[in-house]
Scaffold this active site. Structure first.
Site, PDB file in Angstrom:
ATOM      1  N   ASP A   1       0.805  -1.220   0.000  1.00 10.83           N
ATOM      2  CA  ASP A   1       0.000   0.000   0.000  1.00 10.83           C
ATOM      3  C   ASP A   1       0.841   1.275   0.000  1.00 10.83           C
ATOM      4  O   ASP A   1       1.814   1.386   0.759  1.00 10.83           O
ATOM      5  CB  ASP A   1      -0.857  -0.015   1.280  1.00 10.83           C
ATOM      6  CG  ASP A   1      -1.854   1.116   1.333  1.00 10.83           C
ATOM      7  OD1 ASP A   1      -2.787   1.101   0.527  1.00 10.83           O
ATOM      8  OD2 ASP A   1      -1.691   2.020   2.181  1.00 10.83           O
TER       9      ASP A   1
ATOM     10  N   ASP B   1     -10.541   1.089  -4.772  1.00 13.36           N
ATOM     11  CA  ASP B   1     -10.451   2.558  -4.758  1.00 13.36           C
ATOM     12  C   ASP B   1     -11.028   3.167  -6.032  1.00 13.36           C
ATOM     13  O   ASP B   1     -11.062   4.385  -6.177  1.00 13.36           O
ATOM     14  CB  ASP B   1      -8.981   3.014  -4.669  1.00 13.36           C
ATOM     15  CG  ASP B   1      -8.340   2.628  -3.352  1.00 13.36           C
ATOM     16  OD1 ASP B   1      -9.060   2.526  -2.341  1.00 13.36           O
ATOM     17  OD2 ASP B   1      -7.107   2.428  -3.337  1.00 13.36           O
TER      18      ASP B   1
HETATM   19  C1  NOJ Z   1      -4.385   3.028  -0.829  1.00  8.84           C
HETATM   20  C2  NOJ Z   1      -5.492   2.075  -0.528  1.00  8.84           C
HETATM   21  O1  NOJ Z   1      -5.768   1.311  -1.661  1.00  8.84           O
HETATM   22  C3  NOJ Z   1      -6.660   2.897  -0.053  1.00  8.84           C
HETATM   23  O2  NOJ Z   1      -7.847   2.158   0.046  1.00  8.84           O
HETATM   24  C4  NOJ Z   1      -6.278   3.527   1.254  1.00  8.84           C
HETATM   25  O3  NOJ Z   1      -7.300   4.410   1.654  1.00  8.84           O
HETATM   26  C5  NOJ Z   1      -4.965   4.301   1.163  1.00  8.84           C
HETATM   27  N1  NOJ Z   1      -3.960   3.636   0.398  1.00  8.84           N
HETATM   28  C6  NOJ Z   1      -4.391   4.565   2.525  1.00  8.84           C
HETATM   29  O4  NOJ Z   1      -3.896   3.385   3.093  1.00  8.84           O
END
Ligand code: NOJ
Ligand code: CA
Length: 558
Positions: free
Chosen positions: A198, A329
Site C-alpha cells: 500500500d 479505490d
Molecule cells: C491506498 C489504498 O488502496 C486505499 O484504500 C487507502 O485508503 C490508502 N492507500 C491509505 O492506506
C-alpha cells in the site's frame, strides 16, 4: 522474452473482505466467508487471492488503519480462520497475498499510543511529530485538510498523509524499519506468497518540510508534491526488499503512484524493489488526479488506447506490470469506460478481454466477473467512504453545486466497488442473512453469481473461458510471456500484437457501437478466439461488429 518468473503465470482475484461473504450474520464479510467461497473462485480459474487488510483496526479507512499487524480484526475472525483460509486455498492450488500497509498505522496502534502517552519514549520517534500547535506547512492530506493534526493537551502536531487516524511512520528511524521487516517475515513464514504493498511511494518525505505553491481555494498544496516518491526513497525500498521479499522469492505488487516511466527500472527491473507495480495512468484518465475526482477530464477511446500502450511499452522495457481495470479505490470499470453502454454484455466482455490479454499479470476485482456497475447514491449521507465525503465538500468549496458534486462523487466513489457481493437474487443477495454494512447495488436481483455461473453467454462464463484460454490453451506461451506492441486501428478500436520469436497473435477490440472494417497487414491469419461466434474476415480485411473482440493468429508456413 528473457527469463520467466513464476508470478507471471498467475491470475489474481482481489477480495475486499468486508464485502465478500458474511458467514455469521453480522452484516460484515469475514475470513470464514472467503473460505466458504473458495470453490467458486477455483471454478473461475483464479490462482491467487489478494486480500485487502483484515488486521485489527478501528476501521476509519476500512482496515488501512492497522492497530495490530499480527492480529485479525474481530469482525473478520481469528488467526485460526486465517490459517484455515491459507490451508484450504492451498488444497485448491490457490495462493494468497495480503495487503501490506507500512506507510502509516492507526492512531490506535500501541506504538502511537505510547508516543502520545510519553514523548520521551522511543515510540515518539516512530512517527513524525513537530513542535507547535499549528500546521508547519501547507501540505494537503490525501483525504482532505492539512496533513498536520494537533496532539490533544500538548504543544505538538503529527503528520498524516491520509486520514488523521492514520499517522505516518517515521521511516528515517532504523528501529521502525526493523520492526516492519520482522513483521513482514513473520507473515511470509506463515505461508502467504507475497504482498500487495500500500501507498509505498509515500514513505519518504521532503525533510525540509517547506511549503508548496497552493493549488486550491483552501490555500493548501497536494502533499504528493512533497511526500511521494522523494529522492532517497530507493534506499528504504531496497533495504525492505533485501531484508524480506528477496529471501522468500515472493510476489510483490506495489501501489506506487508518482513513479515516472524513466524510473521504472529501479522499481521493477531485474534488481528492482518489486515484482510488479500498478500503473494508474489509464485508471485515472477521467479525472485530474486520484485525489481530485471533481475535476472531470473528457477522454476518448483513442486517449485510452494511447495511455494503455504507453504504459505497456514502458513496463515492457524494464519489467512486468499488474493489469487491472477495477479495485477497491476505483469505480466499476463498466460505468467508467463504457458509459451508456455499461449494460451491453458484448461491450463488457470486450473491455475485459482488452485489458486481460495485455502483457502482465491480470488482476480481477470481486464482482468485476459479473459485470457489476456503479451504484447511484442520492445524497452524501448514503456514502461510507471517508474520501468520497471529503471530495464532496471540497468540490463544493471549489465552486461546484451540490448536484454537480454528487454527480462527480457518484461517478468516482470508492463505495461503488465496496458494495456487498451479490451471490444470489434473494434479500441481501446471499451475502448475509442480516442487513449488510453497506447497501447492496440495486441490480443485484438481476446481476448475481447464481444466475451467471454455468449459464452460457454470461459475463462470468466469459471470464472463466478467457482465464482458461490464457492459462491452458496452445497459445499460452505467447499470451502469458510474449511481447506486446501496438497496432494501428480506427478511432474506437484498440489493437495490439502479442508475439514471441515464432508466434504472433493480433488482438482486436472494438470499443465502439459502430461496425468498422480494419485493413490487415497480414492476410495469412486465422481466427483463434473472440466474444462472438461469427467473424467477418476476408483476405486482408477484418470487419468488427460493435463491441466485438477477435484474436487472429498468423498461419504457419508449411
Ligand atoms: C491506498 C489504498 O488502496 C486505499 O484504500 C487507502 O485508503 C490508502 N492507500 C491509505 O492506506
Ligand atoms: Ca461476519
Amino acid at each position: 522474452m528473457g527469463k520467466t518468473k513464476w508470478w507471471q503465470n498467475e491470475i489474481v482475484y482481489q477480495i475486499y473482505p468486508r464485502s465478500f461473504c458474511d458467514s455469521n450474520g453480522d452484516g460484515i464479510g469475514d475470513l470464514k466467508g472467503i473460505t466458504s467461497k473458495l470453490d467458486y473462485l477455483k471454478n473461475l480459474g483464479v490462482t491467487m487471492l489478494w486480500i485487502c487488510p483484515c488486521y485489527e483496526s478501528p476501521m476509519a479507512d476500512n482496515g488501512y488503519d492497522i492497530s495490530d499487524y499480527k492480529k485479525i480484526a474481530d469482525e473478520f475472525g481469528t488467526m485460526e480462520d486465517m490459517d484455515e483460509l491459507i490451508n484450504e486455498a492451498k488444497k485448491r492450488d490457490i495462493k494468497i497475498i495480503l495487503d501490506l500497509v507500512i506507510n502509516h498505522t492507526s492512531d490506535e496502534h500501541k506504538w502511537f499510543q505510547e508516543a502520545l502517552k510519553d514523548p520521551e519514549s522511543k515510540y515518539h520517534d516512530y512517527y513524525i511529530f513537530k513542535e507547535g500547535s499549528k500546521s508547519i506547512n501547507n501540505w494537503r492530506s490525501m483525504f482532505g485538510g492539512t496533513v498536520w493534526e494537533k496532539v490533544p493537551g500538548r504543544d505538538e502536531v503529527y503528520l498524516h498523509v491520509f486520514h488523521k487516524k492514520q499517522p505516518d511512520l517515521n521511516w528515517e528511524n532504523e528501529e521502525v524499519r526493523k520492526e516492519l521487516y520482522d513483521m513482514v517475515n513473520w507473515w511470509l513464514e506463515k505461508g502467504i506468497v507475497g504482498f500487495r504493498i500500500d501507498a509505498i511511494t509515500f514513505i519518504k518525505k521532503d525533510l525540509t518540510w517547506k511549503d508548496r505553491e497552493a493549488d486550491g481555494v483552501d490555500g493548501l498544496a497536494k502533499c504528493t508534491k512533497a511526500a511521494r516518491n522523494q529522492p532517497g526513497i530507493g534506499e528504504f525500498l531496497n533495504e525492505l526488499k533485501e531484508n524480506t521479499f528477496k529471501k522468500h522469492d515472493c510476489m510483490t505488487v506495489a501501489e506506487a503512484p508518482g513513479v515516472p516511466y524513466e524510473e521504472l527500472e529501479e522499481f521493477i527491473g531485474e534488481d528492482g524493489y518489486f515484482s510488479m507495480i500498478f500503473d494508474f495512468r489509464y485508471a485515472d484518465l477521467d479525472v485530474a488526479s486520484g485525489s481530485e475526482w471533481f475535476k472531470r477530464v473528457p477522454w476518448t477511446i483513442k486517449d485510452l488506447n494511447q495511455k494503455i500502450m504507453d504504459s505497456q511499452m514502458a513496463l515492457q522495457k524494464c519489467g512486468w506490470g499488474a493489469n487491472f481495470i477495477e479495485n477497491h479505490d476505483q469505480p466499476r470499470a463498466t460505468t467508467k469506460y463504457l458509459k451508456e453502454n455499461q449494460d451491453n454484455k458484448d461491450a463488457v466482455k470486450t473491455l475485459a478481454a482488452m485489458y486481460f490479454l495485455l502483457r502482465g499479470t491480470p488482476f480481477i476485482y470481486q464482482g468485476q466477473e459479473l459485470g457489476m456497475v456503479n451504484f447511484q447514491r442520492k445524497g452524501i449521507e448514503e456514502f461510507n467512504d471517508i474520501s468520497s465525503i471529503d471530495q464532496y465538500y471540497r468540490a463544493i468549496e471549489e465552486g461546484l453545486t451540490e448536484r454537480e458534486s454528487l454527480r462527480a462523487i457518484n461517478l468516482r466513489s470508492r463505495d461503488n466497488t465496496r458494495t456487498p457481493f451479490p451471490w444470489n437474487g434473494q434479500k441481501y443477495g446471499g451475502f448475509s442473512t442480516e442487513k449488510p454494512w453497506l447497501k447492496m447495488t440495486e441490480e443485484h436481483p438481476k446481476v448475481n453469481a447464481v444466475d451467471q455461473v454455468g449459464r452460457e453467454g454470461s459475463i462470468y462464463q466469459f471470464y472463466k473461458e478467457m482465464i482458461n484460454f490464457r492459462q491452458n490453451s496452445e497459445y499460452k506461451n505467447c499470451l502469458v510471456f510474449g511481447n506486446i506492441e501496438p497496432m494501428e486501428s480506427s478511432e474506437n478500436v484498440i489493437a495490439y500484437r502479442r508475439y514471441t520469436e515464432d508466434e504472433s497473435i493480433e488482438c482486436w477490440f472494438n470499443l465502439g457501437a459502430e461496425e468498422v472494417t480494419e485493413e490487415l497487414k497480414d492476410s495469412n491469419v486465422e481466427v483463434i478466439w473472440g466474444n462472438m461466434r461469427q467473424v467477418e474476415l476476408k483476405q486482408d480485411h477484418l470487419t468488427l461488429k460493435p463491441f466485438q473482440t477477435v484474436l487472429l493468429k498468423e498461419k504457419k508456413e508449411d
